[in-house]
Design a protein around this motif. Structure first.
Motif, PDB file in Angstrom:
ATOM      1  N   LEU A   8      26.692  11.253 -12.899  1.00  4.77           N
ATOM      2  CA  LEU A   8      26.178  11.866 -11.906  1.00  4.77           C
ATOM      3  C   LEU A   8      26.778  11.095 -10.828  1.00  4.77           C
ATOM      4  O   LEU A   8      27.689  12.889  -9.746  1.00  4.77           O
ATOM      5  N   ARG A   9      27.200  10.543 -10.597  1.00  2.00           N
ATOM      6  CA  ARG A   9      27.290  10.187  -9.158  1.00  2.00           C
ATOM      7  C   ARG A   9      29.208  10.049  -9.776  1.00  2.00           C
ATOM      8  O   ARG A   9      29.982  10.872  -8.596  1.00  2.00           O
ATOM      9  N   THR A  10      29.982  10.627 -10.685  1.00  5.82           N
ATOM     10  CA  THR A  10      30.648  10.988 -10.336  1.00  5.82           C
ATOM     11  C   THR A  10      31.190  12.243 -10.531  1.00  5.82           C
ATOM     12  O   THR A  10      32.203  12.575 -10.296  1.00  5.82           O
ATOM     13  N   PHE A  17      23.359  14.844   0.493  1.00  2.00           N
ATOM     14  CA  PHE A  17      22.708  14.621  -0.604  1.00  2.00           C
ATOM     15  C   PHE A  17      22.327  14.421  -1.551  1.00  2.00           C
ATOM     16  O   PHE A  17      23.740  13.970  -2.462  1.00  2.00           O
ATOM     17  N   GLY A  18      21.372  13.202  -2.251  1.00  2.00           N
ATOM     18  CA  GLY A  18      21.611  12.820  -3.270  1.00  2.00           C
ATOM     19  C   GLY A  18      22.831  12.038  -3.316  1.00  2.00           C
ATOM     20  O   GLY A  18      22.534  11.106  -4.082  1.00  2.00           O
ATOM     21  N   ARG A 178      23.277  17.464 -17.738  1.00  8.34           N
ATOM     22  CA  ARG A 178      22.042  17.448 -16.781  1.00  8.34           C
ATOM     23  C   ARG A 178      22.669  16.906 -15.404  1.00  8.34           C
ATOM     24  O   ARG A 178      22.358  17.096 -14.065  1.00  8.34           O
ATOM     25  N   GLU A 179      23.226  15.614 -15.711  1.00 14.15           N
ATOM     26  CA  GLU A 179      23.726  14.872 -14.715  1.00 14.15           C
ATOM     27  C   GLU A 179      24.543  15.958 -13.755  1.00 14.15           C
ATOM     28  O   GLU A 179      25.151  15.726 -12.784  1.00 14.15           O
ATOM     29  N   GLU A 180      25.221  16.984 -14.465  1.00 12.62           N
ATOM     30  CA  GLU A 180      26.425  17.363 -13.454  1.00 12.62           C
ATOM     31  C   GLU A 180      26.172  18.486 -12.434  1.00 12.62           C
ATOM     32  O   GLU A 180      25.990  18.662 -12.064  1.00 12.62           O
ATOM     33  N   ARG A 184      26.294  18.671  -8.935  1.00 15.08           N
ATOM     34  CA  ARG A 184      26.316  20.192  -8.674  1.00 15.08           C
ATOM     35  C   ARG A 184      24.961  21.092  -7.621  1.00 15.08           C
ATOM     36  O   ARG A 184      25.682  22.177  -6.577  1.00 15.08           O
ATOM     37  N   LEU A 185      23.916  20.654  -7.491  1.00 19.88           N
ATOM     38  CA  LEU A 185      22.800  21.538  -7.347  1.00 19.88           C
ATOM     39  C   LEU A 185      22.722  21.048  -5.547  1.00 19.88           C
ATOM     40  O   LEU A 185      22.428  21.062  -4.493  1.00 19.88           O
TER      41      LEU A 185
END
Ligand code: BTN
Length: 262
Positions: A8-10, A17-18, A178-180, A184-185
């Motif tokens: 997710l961090r990549t 945010f996040g 889902r991570e991507e 992006r969200l």
């Protein structure tokens, strides 16, 4: 399968945010979890992301179907400087952010339905639930919960949902990281929240009306037990939907609308 934080961090390019994120395998509701964190002082932009929810909450005391391994259930903590009466704007900002994001995956098919639904091809792909704690004059914090159906198949939806709900996978036939999508969200939400913070609600309202295509549409809603029919004329600066009912403009500030059958 749980979310992979490293992956997710990549993908994450947002500045706030996040950046602080709690990844949970299971929780009752990411909104409840975030409300608790916010109460304890968690900073703006802190996100909670769960693989599944045992008591996912929808609007109007409904539940939100939250099976594991398939979708995104996330809540972001916000601390906007705004009066409590304007808090519905947060749901609309989030809708715009989600619609812009999902349009990249399903170009031309994403629409918004007032106040909190994101649809693809007329079926709901995302729901938004904002909950806040306020004093008389000021919002202390507001948590905005977002459920996006990502890799869920049609036969994994409850039978009563199949007609009205969809997922990115159902719409495109493809599997998504889902991570991507989550990363992006957070970016999209940050972008629209900062536009709102710096330039006010007008650009959000403009984008919302463009994405919804609701202007000019016939709708119905319930008021004091009676069904009212009218035509959408726009949205005011507080986020209320404006509706022409027999020549009189009504402001809808909460509730649910239905598109009138043609
Ligand atoms: C609705 O359309 O009625 C709103 C649904 C909101 C669902 C999301 S999933 C993540 C967050 N946690 C919850 O319990 N609800 C929201």
């Amino acid at each position: 399968m749980l979310f992979n934080e490293e992956l997710l961090r990549t993908f994450l390019t947002s500045s706030v945010f996040g950046k602080h994120i709690q990844l949970l395998e299971m929780t009752v509701s990411t909104n409840n979890h975030a409300l608790n964190l916010a109460f304890k002082g968690a900073s703006e932009g802190t996100a909670v992301l769960a693989d599944c929810q045992t008591g996912g909450k929808g609007r109007m005391s409904r539940s939100w179907f939250s099976p594991p391994g398939k979708n995104i259930y996330t809540t972001v903590i916000l601390r906007p400087e705004m009066e409590p009466a304007l808090s519905p704007q947060i749901t609309l900002i989030t809708g715009v952010a989600v619609a812009e994001l999902l349009d990249k995956y399903c170009p031309g098919k994403v629409t918004l339905k007032w106040p909190n639904d994101v649809l693809i091809g007329g079926r709901k792909v995302c729901g938004i639930l904002a909950e806040s704690r306020s004093s008389a004059v000021k919002i202390e914090y507001i948590v905005v919960g977002i459920g996006i159906n990502v890799n869920m198949l049609e036969n994994e939806l409850d039978e009563d949902l199949r007609r009205i709900a969809t997922s990115l996978k159902i719409e495109t036939g493809k599997d998504f990281s889902r991570e991507e999508v989550a990363a992006r969200l957070y970016e999209s939400l940050e972008k629209w929240y900062f536009i709102f913070r710096d330039s006010g609600f007008a650009p959000v309202r403009e984008k919302w009306l463009e994405c919804s295509g609701m202007t000019g549409k016939e709708i119905s809603y319930t008021s004091q037990g009676a069904t009212v029919r009218g035509r959408v004329t726009g949205m005011d600066n507080g986020g209320a939907l404006l509706c022409d009912v027999n020549g009189e403009i009504k402001r809808l500030i909460a509730g649910e609308i239905t598109f009138a059958a043609r």
